[in-house]
Design a protein around this motif. Structure first.
Motif, mmCIF file in Angstrom:
data_model
loop_
_atom_site.group_PDB
_atom_site.id
_atom_site.type_symbol
_atom_site.label_atom_id
_atom_site.label_comp_id
_atom_site.label_asym_id
_atom_site.label_seq_id
_atom_site.Cartn_x
_atom_site.Cartn_y
_atom_site.Cartn_z
ATOM 1 N N VAL A 1 -14.324 6.924 -2.191
ATOM 2 C CA VAL A 1 -13.855 5.565 -2.449
ATOM 3 C C VAL A 1 -12.996 5.560 -3.712
ATOM 4 O O VAL A 1 -13.280 6.280 -4.672
ATOM 5 N N HIS A 2 -11.951 4.773 -3.678
ATOM 6 C CA HIS A 2 -10.980 4.718 -4.761
ATOM 7 C C HIS A 2 -10.584 3.263 -4.977
ATOM 8 O O HIS A 2 -10.663 2.443 -4.056
ATOM 9 N N THR A 3 -10.149 2.919 -6.168
ATOM 10 C CA THR A 3 -9.699 1.563 -6.458
ATOM 11 C C THR A 3 -8.299 1.620 -7.050
ATOM 12 O O THR A 3 -8.065 2.310 -8.048
ATOM 13 N N LEU A 4 -7.365 0.883 -6.428
ATOM 14 C CA LEU A 4 -5.996 0.836 -6.936
ATOM 15 C C LEU A 4 -5.946 -0.018 -8.206
ATOM 16 O O LEU A 4 -6.857 -0.822 -8.471
ATOM 17 N N PRO A 5 -4.893 0.122 -9.006
ATOM 18 C CA PRO A 5 -4.787 -0.683 -10.239
ATOM 19 C C PRO A 5 -4.876 -2.185 -10.004
ATOM 20 O O PRO A 5 -5.349 -2.925 -10.872
ATOM 21 N N ASN A 6 -4.443 -2.661 -8.832
ATOM 22 C CA ASN A 6 -4.512 -4.103 -8.578
ATOM 23 C C ASN A 6 -5.888 -4.564 -8.092
ATOM 24 O O ASN A 6 -6.114 -5.749 -7.886
ATOM 25 N N LEU B 1 0.053 -6.237 -3.515
ATOM 26 C CA LEU B 1 -0.979 -7.269 -3.339
ATOM 27 C C LEU B 1 -1.339 -7.874 -4.687
ATOM 28 O O LEU B 1 -1.547 -7.172 -5.664
ATOM 29 N N ARG B 2 -1.455 -9.190 -4.715
ATOM 30 C CA ARG B 2 -1.793 -9.872 -5.963
ATOM 31 C C ARG B 2 -3.231 -9.564 -6.371
ATOM 32 O O ARG B 2 -4.145 -9.652 -5.554
#
Length: 450
Positions: free
Chosen positions: A38-43, A242-243
């Motif tokens: 699992v990874h989380t993008l900066p946004n 994406l906001r």
């Protein structure tokens, strides 16, 4: 356990011998945790990746944590309306271009709206994953909702609702939701009503999108012949627009079960009798109860493996019904476990009493261990079938990620193995109480009625 999601191949009723043959394999990591990251993008967008190099395919699933449970009576149906419009044009792609692009890659795409979430899926060959990501990211990040498309989709959805109104099972399910929930938005039909859909405007669709389609309120699940190091830059390029923003809180709090029986009888243009009973069910916060309830339903007879007590007792032995099954879709908050039967109109009350008697039997008497093991075997056979394809695996991971966390999908098989007969009786007593249900029956219109 039923996953109300789109699958590229559906099986309505699964052969029991096939399930028995496949169930032992289910214990061998249907969804291998070692292959999932699992990874989380900066946004704030969460990305779940399962590496599966065996086949040269990639399944892309975007899950938005918004569905009909995030609506009100005023805008009921707007999440489904938005899903219809999502592929109808973006700032760089005109109406129909997304469809043609994915089909030109030899891929397939689909979308479905549920109570707690909306799913957008694409499956393509590995070499086209980057192009498919770019197209999917564009339509989700930059939709335009053309006014002409709004009017056309409104017409299409109203036609869908008209067809659904001719389906006794759907009519009963909609009434059951209204009877079972007085305040919680699970009472609202997923596609809306003809009246609410006619009220929906482009502005309402855009407002729902702005509120719910934020990076923090969405997850992307990727399953296939990919490496995280290679595909993550492509994902960020496609979805980095994406906001960001906090996930909106749902207004409705969990609603307790009815204190007494809620009941209505409908008359319709049918030749048969139909009934549906609904009890409160565990929500995602009660994972042990979710698993025990899943086993309980396979003891009684889940709709895709109808070998349980209801079918044996009501259909085969007593000839009271022509069809009978149970169903339970795991929701974020406590939802409904339902029981459905079709019968001759003059047997409707007998069928109701016999169905409730079988439920009472599970409450009052421990299910024998061999019956528990057989139910688990069937359940895990269905779970194996659900996850035999890449789009199936992406759907399962995303379904639970949208409600809580994908981790539950990885733990599910081991959790089911630990369920005991005492657990099954405990959840039967906790959720299937004698007078804590809603009941809808439908019978033919009386002769002479308009």
């Amino acid at each position: 356990m039923t996953l109300r999601i789109h699958r590229l191949c559906r099986v309505a009723l699964i052969p029991l011998l096939w399930l028995a043959a496949t169930a032992p394999a289910a214990r061998a990591a249907v969804l291998d945790p070692a292959a999932v990251s699992v990874h989380t993008l900066p946004n704030g967008l969460r990305v779940v990746i399962k590496e599966a190099p065996a086949i040269n395919l990639v399944a892309l699933n975007v899950w938005v944590r918004a569905g009909s449970a995030d609506e009100t009576e005023a805008n009921n149906g707007v999440s489904h309306f938005l899903e219809h419009l999502m592929f109808k044009g973006s700032k760089t792609r005109g109406p129909g271009e997304f469809d043609r692009e994915i089909e030109g890659l030899g891929g397939v795409h689909q979308a479905v709206t549920m109570e707690d979430a909306t799913q957008y899926l694409v499956v393509v060959a590995k070499q086209y994953a980057e192009q498919a990501l770019a197209a999917l990211g564009d339509v989700l990040c930059n939709p335009t909702f053309p006014e002409a498309a709004v009017r056309e989709e409104q017409r299409i959805i109203l036609a869908e609702l008209a067809r659904a109104a001719e389906n006794p099972e759907q009519v009963l399910a909609d009434w059951l939701g209204r009877l079972s929930f007085q305040k919680h938005s699970y009472r609202l039909p997923t596609a809306g009503t003809p009246e609410s859909v006619r009220r929906i405007t482009r502005a309402m669709v855009a407002e729902f999108y702005e509120k719910h389609y934020t990076a923090d309120n969405m997850s992307l699940v990727v399953v296939g012949a990919v490496k995280p190091a290679e595909i993550l830059p492509q994902i960020e390029a496609a979805f980095g627009g994406l906001r960001p923003g906090p996930a909106p809180k749902r207004a409705a709090a969990p609603e307790p079960a009815p204190a007494k029986v809620q009941h209505t009888t409908l008359q319709g243009p049918v030749q048969r009798g139909f009934l549906m009973v609904g009890f409160r069910s565990p929500g995602m916060a009660d994972k042990d109860d979710v698993c025990a309830m899943d086993v309980l339903l396979y003891v009684l007879g889940e709709r895709r493996a109808q070998s349980g007590r209801l079918n044996r007792e009501l259909r085969e032995k007593r000839n009271l019904v022509s069809a009978v099954w149970s169903d339970y879709v795991t929701l974020r908050d406590p939802g409904l476990v339902s029981f459905y039967a079709e019968t001759d109109p003059d047997k409707l009350e007998q069928a109701r009493d016999a169905l409730l008697a079988q439920i009472a039997r599970v409450r009052e008497t421990l299910v024998p261990d061999d019956e528990i093991q057989r139910a688990k075997q069937l359940l895990l056979g269905v779970y194996t079938l659900d996850n035999e394809t890449y789009d199936g695996q992406a759907g399962t991971l995303g379904f639970y990620e949208a409600k809580d966390t994908y981790q539950f999908a990885l733990e599910y098989v081991d959790r089911i193995a630990k369920v005991t007969a005492a657990d099954v009786q405990r959840v039967a007593r906790k959720y299937l109480a004698a007078n804590a249900y809603s009941l809808v029956m439908m019978q033919p219109k009386a002769k002479g009625d308009a």
